[in-house]
Design a protein around this motif. Structure first.
Motif, PDB file in Angstrom:
ATOM      1  N   ASN A   1       0.580  -1.275  -0.021  1.00  0.00           N
ATOM      2  CA  ASN A   1      -0.217  -0.066  -0.149  1.00  0.00           C
ATOM      3  C   ASN A   1       0.938   1.277  -0.041  1.00  0.00           C
ATOM      4  N   LYS A   2       1.881   1.204   0.959  1.00  0.00           N
ATOM      5  CA  LYS A   2       2.962   2.356   0.699  1.00  0.00           C
ATOM      6  C   LYS A   2       3.463   2.521  -0.610  1.00  0.00           C
ATOM      7  N   ALA A   3       3.604   1.622  -1.447  1.00  0.00           N
ATOM      8  CA  ALA A   3       4.488   1.723  -2.759  1.00  0.00           C
ATOM      9  C   ALA A   3       3.218   2.251  -3.494  1.00  0.00           C
ATOM     10  N   VAL A   4       2.023   1.773  -3.587  1.00  0.00           N
ATOM     11  CA  VAL A   4       1.006   2.347  -4.345  1.00  0.00           C
ATOM     12  C   VAL A   4       0.711   3.711  -3.953  1.00  0.00           C
ATOM     13  N   GLN A   5       0.451   4.009  -2.662  1.00  0.00           N
ATOM     14  CA  GLN A   5       0.352   5.428  -2.379  1.00  0.00           C
ATOM     15  C   GLN A   5       1.734   6.406  -2.971  1.00  0.00           C
ATOM     16  N   GLN A   6       2.856   5.932  -2.950  1.00  0.00           N
ATOM     17  CA  GLN A   6       3.869   6.693  -3.590  1.00  0.00           C
ATOM     18  C   GLN A   6       3.760   7.047  -5.080  1.00  0.00           C
ATOM     19  N   ALA A   7       3.229   5.857  -5.550  1.00  0.00           N
ATOM     20  CA  ALA A   7       2.997   5.959  -7.241  1.00  0.00           C
ATOM     21  C   ALA A   7       1.791   6.944  -7.432  1.00  0.00           C
ATOM     22  N   LEU A   8       0.924   6.879  -6.644  1.00  0.00           N
ATOM     23  CA  LEU A   8      -0.454   7.791  -7.031  1.00  0.00           C
ATOM     24  C   LEU A   8       0.385   9.355  -6.912  1.00  0.00           C
ATOM     25  N   ARG A   9       0.887   9.319  -5.715  1.00  0.00           N
ATOM     26  CA  ARG A   9       1.498  10.947  -5.660  1.00  0.00           C
ATOM     27  C   ARG A   9       2.277  11.180  -6.500  1.00  0.00           C
ATOM     28  N   THR A  10       3.209  10.247  -7.151  1.00  0.00           N
ATOM     29  CA  THR A  10       4.147  10.820  -8.092  1.00  0.00           C
ATOM     30  C   THR A  10       3.507  10.975  -9.447  1.00  0.00           C
ATOM     31  N   ASP A  11       2.476   9.908  -9.962  1.00  0.00           N
ATOM     32  CA  ASP A  11       2.118  10.087 -11.370  1.00  0.00           C
ATOM     33  C   ASP A  11       0.646   9.306 -11.533  1.00  0.00           C
ATOM     34  N   GLY A  12      -0.094   9.361 -10.464  1.00  0.00           N
ATOM     35  CA  GLY A  12      -1.615   8.921 -10.598  1.00  0.00           C
ATOM     36  C   GLY A  12      -1.604   7.376 -11.146  1.00  0.00           C
ATOM     37  N   VAL A  13      -2.472   6.990 -11.826  1.00  0.00           N
ATOM     38  CA  VAL A  13      -2.693   5.918 -12.473  1.00  0.00           C
ATOM     39  C   VAL A  13      -1.719   5.272 -13.316  1.00  0.00           C
ATOM     40  N   THR A  14      -0.798   6.365 -13.840  1.00  0.00           N
ATOM     41  CA  THR A  14       0.181   5.992 -14.732  1.00  0.00           C
ATOM     42  C   THR A  14       1.275   5.490 -13.682  1.00  0.00           C
ATOM     43  N   GLY A  15       1.528   6.277 -12.756  1.00  0.00           N
ATOM     44  CA  GLY A  15       2.502   5.704 -11.792  1.00  0.00           C
ATOM     45  C   GLY A  15       1.945   4.100 -11.141  1.00  0.00           C
ATOM     46  N   VAL A  16       1.050   3.842 -11.014  1.00  0.00           N
ATOM     47  CA  VAL A  16       0.588   2.443 -10.464  1.00  0.00           C
ATOM     48  C   VAL A  16       1.026   1.625 -11.607  1.00  0.00           C
TER      49      VAL A  16
ATOM     50  N   ARG B   1      -6.527  -1.535 -14.028  1.00  0.00           N
ATOM     51  CA  ARG B   1      -6.636  -0.188 -14.495  1.00  0.00           C
ATOM     52  C   ARG B   1      -7.879   0.450 -13.561  1.00  0.00           C
ATOM     53  N   GLU B   2      -9.044  -0.354 -13.601  1.00  0.00           N
ATOM     54  CA  GLU B   2     -10.241   0.013 -12.870  1.00  0.00           C
ATOM     55  C   GLU B   2      -9.930   0.314 -11.455  1.00  0.00           C
ATOM     56  N   ASP B   3      -9.146  -1.035 -10.900  1.00  0.00           N
ATOM     57  CA  ASP B   3      -8.902  -0.714  -9.336  1.00  0.00           C
ATOM     58  C   ASP B   3      -8.112   0.566  -8.951  1.00  0.00           C
ATOM     59  N   ALA B   4      -7.019   0.593 -10.016  1.00  0.00           N
ATOM     60  CA  ALA B   4      -6.131   1.793 -10.052  1.00  0.00           C
ATOM     61  C   ALA B   4      -6.690   3.180  -9.937  1.00  0.00           C
ATOM     62  N   LEU B   5      -7.710   3.226 -10.722  1.00  0.00           N
ATOM     63  CA  LEU B   5      -8.531   4.586 -11.009  1.00  0.00           C
ATOM     64  C   LEU B   5      -9.453   4.633  -9.617  1.00  0.00           C
ATOM     65  N   LEU B   6      -9.880   3.649  -9.163  1.00  0.00           N
ATOM     66  CA  LEU B   6     -10.521   3.893  -7.756  1.00  0.00           C
ATOM     67  C   LEU B   6      -9.674   4.575  -6.654  1.00  0.00           C
ATOM     68  N   ALA B   7      -8.596   3.830  -6.677  1.00  0.00           N
ATOM     69  CA  ALA B   7      -7.447   4.001  -5.614  1.00  0.00           C
ATOM     70  C   ALA B   7      -7.162   5.498  -5.694  1.00  0.00           C
ATOM     71  N   ASN B   8      -6.862   6.194  -7.039  1.00  0.00           N
ATOM     72  CA  ASN B   8      -6.472   7.316  -7.274  1.00  0.00           C
ATOM     73  C   ASN B   8      -7.670   8.197  -6.875  1.00  0.00           C
ATOM     74  N   ASP B   9      -8.984   7.811  -6.840  1.00  0.00           N
ATOM     75  CA  ASP B   9      -9.741   8.800  -6.237  1.00  0.00           C
ATOM     76  C   ASP B   9      -9.636   9.338  -4.939  1.00  0.00           C
ATOM     77  N   PHE B  10      -8.898   8.668  -4.330  1.00  0.00           N
ATOM     78  CA  PHE B  10      -8.412   8.809  -2.777  1.00  0.00           C
ATOM     79  C   PHE B  10      -7.023   9.512  -2.601  1.00  0.00           C
ATOM     80  N   ALA B  11      -6.515  10.050  -3.687  1.00  0.00           N
ATOM     81  CA  ALA B  11      -5.324  10.641  -3.573  1.00  0.00           C
ATOM     82  C   ALA B  11      -5.572  12.039  -3.613  1.00  0.00           C
ATOM     83  N   GLU B  12      -5.510  13.139  -2.324  1.00  0.00           N
ATOM     84  CA  GLU B  12      -5.785  14.326  -2.104  1.00  0.00           C
ATOM     85  C   GLU B  12      -4.789  15.504  -2.732  1.00  0.00           C
ATOM     86  N   PRO B  13      -5.240  16.607  -3.039  1.00  0.00           N
ATOM     87  CA  PRO B  13      -4.445  17.507  -3.748  1.00  0.00           C
ATOM     88  C   PRO B  13      -2.950  17.643  -2.793  1.00  0.00           C
TER      89      PRO B  13
END
Length: 412
Positions: free
Chosen positions: A102-117, A134-146
């Protein structure tokens, strides 16, 4: 372990609290059980079924979306549910992955969103099977805050392919050349095993406890590394139970871990009663004893919510028709798309004498389970399969479609 990987494509005495908005249909045991069309998007829910769930969500601390893995529809539905939940305040998303993954996914989302994942999982098809579509990553990305936070909770064991990600992290923080070399040897072995679909030689399935103990010694004093190695070692023990056909121990230890990780993050949240969207295999998220004879996290949620004068809302998704992504590990690839062969929803509809023609050839449909329980009565419920009984008793609603879409893998 092939059996395990195949199983993850399936839908992974009870407190049958009927959510408030369902009261109007709770006594609907007459000629027709309601079926509502429902639509969903990243903006929210719509249609008659959307109105029903929107009223439920207003009072829900937890929304538990139990899926049959391999569909794009479930995370798409999750995005609509998340949008509605966020209208009532900050919402977290609990995911069927380990805390270090999860920490790796969080960092990927912060870095480059779904492309990062997608970059994170490239060439690692079994590292994060419940985020790497891809669809799961898009859902996870909805929880990445500005502001850079990612409201994502990893509440499961580290998956069998997770070392291809976690060992890279360990290698980067190795305190010396010897530790770095030890990690790299394990990493290269896992990369080769994944490429050959040689599951028996994966670290999580082949390494004895001594392997992790030795590795921990090489990272002594590096607190983060010790925690990562301990997480891998604990997950390897759980997999060891499965390999040795101690299935009760496998499930019991895994669910104890899920409970612990969930509660750790629940109590660490800033809010007194944090709202959480959970999306996992359906086995995990129904109330009551699961088909594996466990009280999984779905049984934990109603009491937590009730203590806060709220409710938990349990929704099961599976397709009646369409296509589904399945795991079939081979050196040529880990996944394939197949036509849906429904053995889950159809028997339930037939038992409740619901004409499947009421469900259109396209679109999604919401079916309440409280009136179905009343129609079936105890005898009809007892006549269902073990899993059918679990779904009917453990969930509040089914969402289904005759035109399900297969998930889109990013790891291969």
């Amino acid at each position: 372990m092939r059996k395990f990987l195949t199983a993850v494509t399936g839908l992974c005495a009870l407190a049958l609290a009927t959510p408030a908005a369902a009261e109007e249909v709770a006594k609907a045991t007459g000629p027709e059980i309601p079926i509502w069309e429902i639509s969903f998007s990243p903006e929210g829910l719509s249609g008659p079924g959307g109105d029903i769930l929107r009223a439920e969500i207003e009072k829900a601390q937890f929304v538990a979306l139990g899926e049959d893995h391999g569909f794009a529809d479930a995370p798409d539905l999750g995005r609509g549910l998340a949008a509605e939940m966020k209208k009532h305040g900050r919402t977290y998303h609990a995911v069927e992955i380990g805390p270090w993954s999860n920490k790796a996914v969080q960092q990927a989302l912060r870095t480059d969103g779904v492309t990062g994942v997608a970059t994170l999982v490239a060439g690692k098809p079994i590292a994060l099977p419940f985020v790497s579509n891809r669809e799961d990553a898009l859902l996870a990305n909805d929880f990445a805050e500005p502001e850079g936070t990612v409201d994502l909770w990893g509440i499961d064991q580290e998956f069998i392919g997770a070392p291809t990600i976690i060992l890279e992290e360990l290698k980067a923080i190795a305190p010396n050349a010897a530790a770095r070399k030890a990690v790299d040897e394990l990493l290269q072995k896992d990369i080769a095993a994944v490429a050959a679909a040689d599951q028996g030689n994966l670290l999580m399935l082949s390494a004895p406890p001594a392997t992790f103990a030795k590795l921990r010694d090489q990272f002594a004093g590096v607190e983060q590394a010790e925690a990562m190695i301990d997480a891998l070692a604990e997950s390897a023990v759980i997999y060891g139970h499965n390999n040795e056909k101690r299935y009760f121990a496998n499930n019991a230890d895994r669910i104890a871990l899920i409970h612990r990780l969930f509660l750790e993050q629940y109590h660490a949240a800033e809010e007194d009663a944090p709202r959480v969207l959970l999306k996992m295999g359906a086995y995990h998220l129904g109330r009551g004893t699961t088909p594996t004879k466990m009280f999984d996290i779905g049984s934990l949620l109603p009491g937590l919510a009730a203590a806060n004068k709220m409710q938990s809302l349990h929704i099961a998704f599976s397709g009646l028709g369409g296509e589904q992504l399945t795991m079939r590990p081979s050196p040529e690839g880990y996944t394939q798309v197949k036509a849906v062969d429904d053995k889950i929803i159809t028997p339930i509809l037939e038992a409740a004498q619901i004409d499947s023609a009421r469900i259109g050839d396209t679109g999604h449909y919401l079916i309440p389970l409280e009136p179905m329980r009343r129609r079936l009565e105890s005898k009809g419920i007892n006549d269902l399969s073990t899993f059918g009984k679990f779904v009917v008793l453990g969930f509040d609603y089914i969402v289904t479609t005759k035109a399900a879409k297969a998930a889109t893998p990013m790891g291969e």
